[in-house]
Design a protein around this motif. Structure first.
Motif, PDB file in Angstrom:
ATOM      1  N   LYS A  57       1.159  -0.971   0.487  1.00 22.06           N
ATOM      2  CA  LYS A  57       0.385   0.129   0.060  1.00 22.06           C
ATOM      3  C   LYS A  57       0.604   1.593   0.101  1.00 22.06           C
ATOM      4  CE  LYS A  57      -3.613   2.355   1.910  1.00 22.06           C
ATOM      5  NZ  LYS A  57      -4.722   1.999   3.921  1.00 22.06           N
ATOM      6  N   ASP A 114      -6.809   2.884  -3.226  1.00 24.48           N
ATOM      7  CA  ASP A 114      -5.509   2.281  -2.404  1.00 24.48           C
ATOM      8  C   ASP A 114      -5.049   1.948  -3.697  1.00 24.48           C
ATOM      9  OD1 ASP A 114      -6.204   4.656  -0.229  1.00 24.48           O
ATOM     10  OD2 ASP A 114      -6.727   2.946   0.912  1.00 24.48           O
ATOM     11  N   SER A 115      -5.563   1.053  -4.505  1.00 23.12           N
ATOM     12  CA  SER A 115      -4.828  -0.681  -4.470  1.00 23.12           C
ATOM     13  C   SER A 115      -4.882  -0.250  -6.551  1.00 23.12           C
ATOM     14  CB  SER A 115      -6.015  -1.742  -5.144  1.00 23.12           C
ATOM     15  OG  SER A 115      -5.461  -2.979  -5.022  1.00 23.12           O
ATOM     16  N   GLU A 170      -1.770  -9.442  -0.575  1.00 23.48           N
ATOM     17  CA  GLU A 170      -1.389  -8.285  -1.712  1.00 23.48           C
ATOM     18  C   GLU A 170      -0.649  -6.789  -1.184  1.00 23.48           C
ATOM     19  OE1 GLU A 170      -6.320  -7.568  -2.129  1.00 23.48           O
ATOM     20  OE2 GLU A 170      -6.109  -9.672  -4.082  1.00 23.48           O
ATOM     21  N   LEU A 171      -2.244  -5.841  -0.386  1.00 18.89           N
ATOM     22  CA  LEU A 171      -1.269  -4.318  -0.490  1.00 18.89           C
ATOM     23  C   LEU A 171      -1.549  -4.137   1.436  1.00 18.89           C
ATOM     24  CD1 LEU A 171      -5.039  -2.077  -0.629  1.00 18.89           C
ATOM     25  CD2 LEU A 171      -3.014  -2.556  -1.523  1.00 18.89           C
ATOM     26  N   ASP A 172      -0.952  -5.890   2.239  1.00 22.90           N
ATOM     27  CA  ASP A 172      -0.906  -5.907   3.667  1.00 22.90           C
ATOM     28  C   ASP A 172       0.862  -6.576   3.167  1.00 22.90           C
ATOM     29  OD1 ASP A 172      -2.716  -4.664   4.752  1.00 22.90           O
ATOM     30  OD2 ASP A 172      -3.752  -6.607   4.661  1.00 22.90           O
TER      31      ASP A 172
END
Length: 127
Positions: free
Chosen positions: A65, A87-88, A107-109
């Motif tokens: 992110k 955010d993606s 993913e984002l984490d």
């Protein structure tokens, strides 16, 4: 802080430096990553397909992110709406982390590791 100490005829000054704040002691190390853009996504980055970047130290470890924000501020040259959404990444952008789909990597984490290879491939084509 300065303290004055006297021993006999001699006077000494003792200097005490304040300790570093807790956040300064626990900074995450810089992270070197290899970024690749393909399938037309490179056109949003001045046509440059590969970028070797070192992300600076910060209080918490880098994650995907934060990387996307960094990419927008430092590499993306035009039409951000074709690369990010909220955010993606925008739907239609395939993301690989070390040759694995990022959906398998949180993913984002996902927390970036030194020397990670991150690939963004656009599956959106005109026609």
């Amino acid at each position: 802080m300065v303290a004055m100490v006297t021993y006999g005829l001699n006077t000494y000054f003792r200097f005490t430096l304040p300790s570093l704040p807790a956040c300064a002691e626990k900074m995450a190390a810089p992270v070197a990553v290899h970024l690749e853009f393909g399938g037309g996504a490179e056109l949003l980055f001045d046509g440059v397909k590969e970028h070797h970047v070192t992300l600076p130290s910060q209080p918490e470890p880098w994650d995907m992110k934060q990387l996307l924000v960094w990419i927008q501020r430092n590499l993306l040259k035009e039409r951000p709406e074709l690369f990010v959404q909220g955010d993606s990444v925008r739907p239609g952008i395939l993301v690989l982390i070390n040759d694995a789909d990022w959906e398998l990597k949180e993913e984002l984490d996902y927390q970036l590791q030194d020397q990670d290879n991150i690939v963004f491939i656009s599956t959106l084509h005109g026609g």
